[in-house]
Every structure is written in C-alpha cells, then in structure tokens.
Scaffold this active site. Structure first.
Site, PDB file in Angstrom:
ATOM      1  N   SER A 148       0.855  -1.187   0.000  1.00 22.38           N
ATOM      2  CA  SER A 148       0.000   0.000   0.000  1.00 22.38           C
ATOM      3  C   SER A 148       0.886   1.230   0.000  1.00 22.38           C
ATOM      4  O   SER A 148       1.992   1.217   0.537  1.00 22.38           O
ATOM      5  CB  SER A 148      -0.899   0.019   1.243  1.00 22.38           C
ATOM      6  OG  SER A 148      -1.578   1.253   1.364  1.00 22.38           O
ATOM      7  N   TYR A 161      -3.123  -0.140  10.330  1.00 21.40           N
ATOM      8  CA  TYR A 161      -3.046  -0.582   8.942  1.00 21.40           C
ATOM      9  C   TYR A 161      -1.697  -0.226   8.323  1.00 21.40           C
ATOM     10  O   TYR A 161      -1.033  -1.066   7.703  1.00 21.40           O
ATOM     11  CB  TYR A 161      -4.186   0.048   8.141  1.00 21.40           C
ATOM     12  CG  TYR A 161      -4.167  -0.292   6.672  1.00 21.40           C
ATOM     13  CD1 TYR A 161      -4.457  -1.579   6.228  1.00 21.40           C
ATOM     14  CD2 TYR A 161      -3.859   0.684   5.716  1.00 21.40           C
ATOM     15  CE1 TYR A 161      -4.437  -1.900   4.880  1.00 21.40           C
ATOM     16  CE2 TYR A 161      -3.845   0.372   4.361  1.00 21.40           C
ATOM     17  CZ  TYR A 161      -4.136  -0.912   3.959  1.00 21.40           C
ATOM     18  OH  TYR A 161      -4.112  -1.226   2.619  1.00 21.40           O
TER      19      TYR A 161
END
Length: 268
Positions: A148, A161
C-alpha cells in the site's frame, strides 16, 4: 480488446490469496484470461466456486483452495495440500488483507493483531513455505506482495493498517535482496485507494471514500498492470504515480509535506 498480452503467463500456476473479491478477484480473472491457471485462495468457498465457474465459462482454468481462516495452522495445512496436489507452482500473489481506520487513542488492539496476522504474517508464511519450491526450479518464479502507499505515506487514523503494510514492505525488500542471485523475482505493489469493498470495513462512516472517490483506482486496471508484470524483473509497481511522487517528497521533506498536505492527510 486486450492489450500487451503477457505470454510468459501461459499455463503457469499462480496462487492468489484473497481471490474471492476486489483486486484479488480481478487479478485471478486476468491471469486466466492471459492463459494462466490461478490458484484461488480465500475464506469464502461459495465466492471462490462462483469465480471458478465464471473463469470456466470464459474457457479458462482455475483451482479452488478455500481456507477457514488465515491462521498459522490453516496456512501450514494448505501449503502441504497444494504441494501434494500441484506438481509445479510458478507464482504467489499475496493479496489477502484488510484495514480499519481509527485514531491511535481509539485503536482496538485485537483489530491490530488481526491486521498483522492477515496483512503480514500470512503473507510471510506463504512466501517462506513456497520459497524452497520456487528456488529448486531453473525457470522463472515470482512472488508479488500487494502492499500500500500507506507503507510509504502514512496518514492519520491508519496507525494499525499502515504499520502492517510497512512491515510487509520491509519483508518484501529483504526477501528480494536474499534471493537476488536466483531466478525468483520479488515485487511489491504499492497502491493508493482502490474502488473495492475494502472500505466497508476500513471506513465505516464512508467519509474517506466520499472524499477520495474521484481519485480511486479501478481494480481492473490494477489487475491488468500486475498480471502484465508477472515473470518480468519488476521491483515495484506504484499506483497512482502522483501518490508515489508524494511519498518520495515526504521521505525527503516530512515536516514540510505534513504541513502542506495537512488537509489531504486529514480526509479520514
């Protein structure tokens, strides 16, 4: 019309975790469309079988391997099963993952533990488990880890996250270095927001999705780029390009970028 077919995918067996929906589903469909054989892994057997039927209807081939949970024991058992059933596996795409956006003071540590289990430890276990298999063959093998842009450009309310994705990016970079003399390629895919069901869990009030909807990547476009890169010497895939540029500036001038982009960083 399909563009730039990757003929090195032909007849190759490629594991795709988290294949039941979102990016994983599109990657699996694209592998099959390019002549490869996606090995479908996810927790929903019904969704996997539905996907396998869709692939078969398009004259493709796939294999279905449901898993009850991405736990250490379940993954260990599944790796053994795959090694017994499949003579040769050529690639692994660690795509399974999820996120929950919360400020640090609101973090549920159990959520963070689950994010690390699914986003990091499961992918590490799959990679380690198949590594000897990949290294024993002279032909090309490929491990792709879906990471990501949060690993490079962390923003408020993504502590759990982003930390999990930073861990996965670090693992990917080290695995690449340790296997650089082999025929194995290791690639990280660093994505900005993608228009999938990811945000149903990550962004429960829908605020972030609403704020960035016009910038969201289409999963089909992401999948196409990933599959075109299979069995090529690709170090990283970064999408969108302008977010990658922002992450480079952030590493060079973090304080300045946090001040300039505060309104963007606070969209969650």
């Amino acid at each position: 019309m399909r563009i730039r077919r990757n003929r090195s995918v032909d007849d190759k067996k490629i594991i795709v975790t988290g294949a039941s929906k979102g990016i994983g589903r599109e990657i699996a469909k694209e592998i099959a469309a390019q002549g490869g054989i996606p090995i479908l892994v996810a927790r929903s057997q019904a969704l996997l079988e539905e996907l396998a039927e869709e692939i078969e209807a398009d004259n493709g081939i796939s294999k279905v391997y449901p898993i009850d949970a991405f736990s250490k024991e379940a993954i260990e058992e599944q790796i053994v099963q795959m090694m017994e059933n499949e003579e040769r596996i050529h690639g692994l795409i660690n795509n399974a993952g999820f996120g929950i956006f919360d400020a640090v003071e609101d973090l549920n540590i159990e959520d963070v533990e689950e994010m690390f289990q699914v986003n990091v430890l499961a992918g590490m276990q799959y990679a380690q488990g198949f590594l000897p298999h990949f290294l024993q063959f002279k032909g090309k093998s490929h491990i792709i880890n879906i990471v990501s842009q949060s690993a490079k450009l962390p923003t408020p309310k993504t502590a759990g996250y982003a930390a999990s994705k930073q861990a996965m990016l670090g693992f990917t970079d080290i695995l690449r270095q340790e296997t650089r003399e082999s025929s194995l390629t290791v690639t990280s895919v660093n994505l900005g927001p993608v228009k999938t069901t990811f945000f149903e869990a990550a962004d429960k009030n829908g605020k972030y999705q609403q704020n960035v909807e016009k910038y969201m990547l289409q999963p089909e476009k992401v999948a196409s780029k990933i599959v075109r890169s299979l069995f090529t010497n690709k170090r990283e895939i970064n999408m969108p390009w302008w977010m990658e540029a922002g992450s480079i500036f952030y590493r060079l001038f973090p304080g300045l970028m946090e001040r300039i982009l505060k309104s963007q960083f606070d969209k969650k």
